[in-house]
Design a protein around this motif. Structure first.
Motif, PDB file in Angstrom:
ATOM      1  N   ALA A  15     -12.701 -22.364   5.266  1.00 30.74           N
ATOM      2  CA  ALA A  15     -12.845 -23.573   6.101  1.00 30.74           C
ATOM      3  C   ALA A  15     -11.676 -23.758   7.056  1.00 30.74           C
ATOM      4  O   ALA A  15     -11.781 -24.498   8.038  1.00 30.74           O
ATOM      5  N   GLU A  16     -10.570 -23.059   6.772  1.00 26.98           N
ATOM      6  CA  GLU A  16      -9.355 -23.407   7.519  1.00 26.98           C
ATOM      7  C   GLU A  16      -9.453 -23.084   9.003  1.00 26.98           C
ATOM      8  O   GLU A  16      -8.891 -23.813   9.836  1.00 26.98           O
ATOM      9  N   LEU A  17     -10.185 -22.050   9.349  1.00 24.19           N
ATOM     10  CA  LEU A  17     -10.294 -21.717  10.772  1.00 24.19           C
ATOM     11  C   LEU A  17     -10.954 -22.873  11.542  1.00 24.19           C
ATOM     12  O   LEU A  17     -10.489 -23.253  12.623  1.00 24.19           O
ATOM     13  N   ALA A  18     -12.021 -23.431  10.993  1.00 27.64           N
ATOM     14  CA  ALA A  18     -12.673 -24.569  11.663  1.00 27.64           C
ATOM     15  C   ALA A  18     -11.691 -25.741  11.784  1.00 27.64           C
ATOM     16  O   ALA A  18     -11.632 -26.420  12.827  1.00 27.64           O
ATOM     17  N   ARG A  19     -10.891 -25.947  10.744  1.00 24.63           N
ATOM     18  CA  ARG A  19      -9.908 -27.053  10.802  1.00 24.63           C
ATOM     19  C   ARG A  19      -8.865 -26.777  11.885  1.00 24.63           C
ATOM     20  O   ARG A  19      -8.461 -27.687  12.612  1.00 24.63           O
ATOM     21  N   GLN A  50     -23.980 -23.260  -0.191  1.00 20.46           N
ATOM     22  CA  GLN A  50     -22.581 -22.813  -0.108  1.00 20.46           C
ATOM     23  C   GLN A  50     -21.827 -23.654   0.909  1.00 20.46           C
ATOM     24  O   GLN A  50     -22.433 -24.356   1.734  1.00 20.46           O
ATOM     25  N   VAL A  51     -20.521 -23.544   0.866  1.00 22.31           N
ATOM     26  CA  VAL A  51     -19.666 -24.197   1.851  1.00 22.31           C
ATOM     27  C   VAL A  51     -18.716 -23.142   2.408  1.00 22.31           C
ATOM     28  O   VAL A  51     -18.502 -22.124   1.743  1.00 22.31           O
ATOM     29  N   PRO A  52     -18.110 -23.330   3.587  1.00 25.38           N
ATOM     30  CA  PRO A  52     -18.050 -24.578   4.349  1.00 25.38           C
ATOM     31  C   PRO A  52     -19.370 -24.950   5.028  1.00 25.38           C
ATOM     32  O   PRO A  52     -20.172 -24.095   5.376  1.00 25.38           O
ATOM     33  N   ASN A  65     -18.154 -18.554  10.151  1.00 25.90           N
ATOM     34  CA  ASN A  65     -17.923 -18.083  11.518  1.00 25.90           C
ATOM     35  C   ASN A  65     -18.902 -18.702  12.518  1.00 25.90           C
ATOM     36  O   ASN A  65     -18.568 -18.855  13.694  1.00 25.90           O
ATOM     37  N   THR A  66     -20.082 -19.065  12.070  1.00 30.84           N
ATOM     38  CA  THR A  66     -21.024 -19.784  12.950  1.00 30.84           C
ATOM     39  C   THR A  66     -20.430 -21.137  13.332  1.00 30.84           C
ATOM     40  O   THR A  66     -20.457 -21.550  14.499  1.00 30.84           O
ATOM     41  N   ILE A  67     -19.870 -21.810  12.337  1.00 29.77           N
ATOM     42  CA  ILE A  67     -19.239 -23.116  12.565  1.00 29.77           C
ATOM     43  C   ILE A  67     -18.083 -22.970  13.560  1.00 29.77           C
ATOM     44  O   ILE A  67     -17.974 -23.705  14.544  1.00 29.77           O
ATOM     45  N   SER A  68     -17.237 -21.977  13.310  1.00 33.19           N
ATOM     46  CA  SER A  68     -16.050 -21.811  14.153  1.00 33.19           C
ATOM     47  C   SER A  68     -16.431 -21.392  15.571  1.00 33.19           C
ATOM     48  O   SER A  68     -15.814 -21.819  16.549  1.00 33.19           O
ATOM     49  N   ARG A  69     -17.452 -20.558  15.691  1.00 33.83           N
ATOM     50  CA  ARG A  69     -17.911 -20.126  17.022  1.00 33.83           C
ATOM     51  C   ARG A  69     -18.472 -21.332  17.789  1.00 33.83           C
ATOM     52  O   ARG A  69     -18.193 -21.535  18.964  1.00 33.83           O
ATOM     53  N   TYR A  70     -19.257 -22.139  17.102  1.00 34.35           N
ATOM     54  CA  TYR A  70     -19.842 -23.342  17.721  1.00 34.35           C
ATOM     55  C   TYR A  70     -18.730 -24.274  18.217  1.00 34.35           C
ATOM     56  O   TYR A  70     -18.752 -24.727  19.373  1.00 34.35           O
ATOM     57  N   LEU A  71     -17.752 -24.503  17.367  1.00 32.80           N
ATOM     58  CA  LEU A  71     -16.651 -25.407  17.747  1.00 32.80           C
ATOM     59  C   LEU A  71     -15.835 -24.816  18.903  1.00 32.80           C
ATOM     60  O   LEU A  71     -15.421 -25.524  19.821  1.00 32.80           O
ATOM     61  N   LEU A 155      -6.400 -18.000  16.538  1.00 32.21           N
ATOM     62  CA  LEU A 155      -6.291 -18.975  15.435  1.00 32.21           C
ATOM     63  C   LEU A 155      -6.717 -18.337  14.114  1.00 32.21           C
ATOM     64  O   LEU A 155      -6.123 -18.599  13.063  1.00 32.21           O
ATOM     65  N   ALA A 156      -7.730 -17.471  14.186  1.00 36.09           N
ATOM     66  CA  ALA A 156      -8.205 -16.792  12.962  1.00 36.09           C
ATOM     67  C   ALA A 156      -7.111 -15.885  12.397  1.00 36.09           C
ATOM     68  O   ALA A 156      -6.856 -15.879  11.184  1.00 36.09           O
ATOM     69  N   TYR A 157      -6.455 -15.118  13.285  1.00 33.17           N
ATOM     70  CA  TYR A 157      -5.387 -14.228  12.813  1.00 33.17           C
ATOM     71  C   TYR A 157      -4.204 -15.037  12.293  1.00 33.17           C
ATOM     72  O   TYR A 157      -3.610 -14.703  11.266  1.00 33.17           O
ATOM     73  N   TYR A 158      -3.881 -16.111  12.987  1.00 29.42           N
ATOM     74  CA  TYR A 158      -2.803 -16.973  12.506  1.00 29.42           C
ATOM     75  C   TYR A 158      -3.143 -17.498  11.100  1.00 29.42           C
ATOM     76  O   TYR A 158      -2.315 -17.429  10.180  1.00 29.42           O
ATOM     77  N   GLY A 159      -4.343 -18.029  10.948  1.00 28.19           N
ATOM     78  CA  GLY A 159      -4.729 -18.669   9.676  1.00 28.19           C
ATOM     79  C   GLY A 159      -4.593 -17.703   8.510  1.00 28.19           C
ATOM     80  O   GLY A 159      -3.974 -18.019   7.491  1.00 28.19           O
ATOM     81  N   PHE A 160      -5.153 -16.495   8.678  1.00 34.53           N
ATOM     82  CA  PHE A 160      -5.145 -15.561   7.559  1.00 34.53           C
ATOM     83  C   PHE A 160      -3.764 -14.929   7.351  1.00 34.53           C
ATOM     84  O   PHE A 160      -3.262 -14.855   6.235  1.00 34.53           O
ATOM     85  N   PHE A 161      -3.143 -14.493   8.448  1.00 28.35           N
ATOM     86  CA  PHE A 161      -1.868 -13.784   8.293  1.00 28.35           C
ATOM     87  C   PHE A 161      -0.713 -14.710   7.918  1.00 28.35           C
ATOM     88  O   PHE A 161       0.202 -14.294   7.209  1.00 28.35           O
ATOM     89  N   SER A 162      -0.754 -15.953   8.350  1.00 32.80           N
ATOM     90  CA  SER A 162       0.325 -16.854   7.923  1.00 32.80           C
ATOM     91  C   SER A 162       0.198 -17.118   6.416  1.00 32.80           C
ATOM     92  O   SER A 162       1.193 -17.262   5.715  1.00 32.80           O
ATOM     93  N   PHE A 163      -1.041 -17.107   5.936  1.00 35.79           N
ATOM     94  CA  PHE A 163      -1.234 -17.243   4.486  1.00 35.79           C
ATOM     95  C   PHE A 163      -0.651 -16.023   3.746  1.00 35.79           C
ATOM     96  O   PHE A 163       0.051 -16.168   2.731  1.00 35.79           O
ATOM     97  N   LEU A 164      -0.911 -14.817   4.279  1.00 31.42           N
ATOM     98  CA  LEU A 164      -0.366 -13.604   3.629  1.00 31.42           C
ATOM     99  C   LEU A 164       1.166 -13.617   3.639  1.00 31.42           C
ATOM    100  O   LEU A 164       1.799 -13.234   2.653  1.00 31.42           O
ATOM    101  N   VAL A 165       1.745 -14.077   4.749  1.00 36.99           N
ATOM    102  CA  VAL A 165       3.211 -14.144   4.839  1.00 36.99           C
ATOM    103  C   VAL A 165       3.744 -15.100   3.771  1.00 36.99           C
ATOM    104  O   VAL A 165       4.721 -14.805   3.075  1.00 36.99           O
TER     105      VAL A 165
END
Ligand SMILES: N[C@@H](CCC(=O)N[C@@H](CS)C(=O)NCC(=O)O)C(=O)O
Length: 204
Positions: A15-19, A50-52, A65-71, A155-165
Motif C-alpha cells: 500500500a505504501e506506493l499509493a500513500r 485482498q488489499v490494498p 499497481n492498478t491503484i498506483s497507476r490510476y493515482l 516513488l516505487a524505487y524509493y519506497g522499496f529500497f529505502s525499506f531495504l536500507v
C-alpha cells in the motif's frame, strides 16, 4: 477532489506506493489501517478478498499497481507520453516482482531459515537488480528513472529500497551511486519528508 480512502493492514507493504503518490501529489486521503485479527471480518467486503483497496467516492479499486497507476495518471506522476508511461509501468512492475520475491523470507517463521532466505534475496535477486537499474539510471542521466521528471517509478524505487536500507543497511548500494542519489532525492521532497515523518512506524 474525490474522497480517497486506502484500506490496508498496518504495514507499508503493497500500500505504501499509493500513500507516497497521494502524499507527493498533496491530496488528502484517509489511511484506513487494520490489524490481522480484524481481517477475517473485512475480507468479504473487498472486491477480490485482498488489499490494498482504494475507495474513490465509495467505489472500490483493487490491485496495488492498478491503484498506483490510476493515482499517478490523475496527479501527473505517470510520465509525459505513452512511452514514458510504459517505462514507469515497467519499473513499478519490477518493484512488485521484488516484493513477491521477498515474500517467502518475510513469511518464514524459523529465524535461522528466515535469515538465510533474506541473505539469498539480498545477494542474488536484489544485487542483480541493483546492477541493472544502476546502468539504466546512468544512461538516462537525469537523476530519474523515466524522462526528466519525477514519476511514480521513482516513488516505487524509493519506497522499496529505502525499506531495504532501513532493514539491511546500505552496503548493498555501495556500487550504485545513481540509485543511492535517487533514494536521497525522493527522501528530500518536502511532501515525502512530511509523510515519512508522520506515518505510523511499522516493521515492513
Ligand atoms: N496482486 C495483488 C496482491 C494483493 C495481496 O497479496 N494482498 C495481501 C496483502 S499484501 C492480502 O490481501 N492478504 C490477505 C488475504 O489474501 O487474505 C496486489 O498487488 O494488490
Amino acid at each position: 477532489m474525490p474522497v480517497y480512502k486506502l484500506h490496508y493492514f498496518n504495514l507499508r507493504g503493497r500500500a505504501e506506493l499509493a500513500r507516497l503518490i497521494m502524499s507527493q501529489a498533496g491530496v488528502e486521503f484517509e489511511d484506513v489501517r487494520f490489524e490481522r485479527t480484524e481481517w477475517p471480518a473485512l475480507k468479504a467486503t473487498m472486491p477480490f478478498g485482498q488489499v490494498p483497496v482504494l475507495e474513490v467516492d465509495g467505489q472500490m479499486l483493487a490491485q496495488s499497481n492498478t491503484i498506483s497507476r490510476y493515482l499517478s495518471r490523475k496527479h501527473d506522476l505517470a510520465g509525459k507520453d505513452d512511452w514514458e508511461q510504459a517505462l514507469a509501468d515497467m519499473y513499478a512492475d519490477n518493484i512488485n516482482d521484488l516484493m513477491t520475491g521477498m515474500r517467502p523470507a518475510f513469511l518464514e517463521k524459523d529465524a535461522d531459515k528466515q535469515k538465510e532466505l533474506y541473505e539469498k534475496f539480498m545477494t542474488e535477486t536484489v544485487a542483480t537488480h541493483v546492477a541493472i537499474v544502476e546502468k539504466q539510471l546512468e544512461k538516462n542521466g537525469t537523476g530519474h528513472l523515466v524522462g526528466k521528471e519525477l514519476t511514480w517509478a521513482d516513488l516505487a524505487y524509493y519506497g522499496f529500497f529505502s525499506f531495504l536500507v532501513e532493514k539491511f543497511g546500505e552496503d548493498f548500494l555501495k556500487d550504485a551511486s545513481h540509485l543511492k542519489s535517487l533514494i536521497a532525492l525522493v527522501a528530500e521532497l518536502p511532501n515525502i519528508k512530511k509523510w515519512v515523518e508522520s506515518r505510523p512506524k511499522t516493521e515492513i
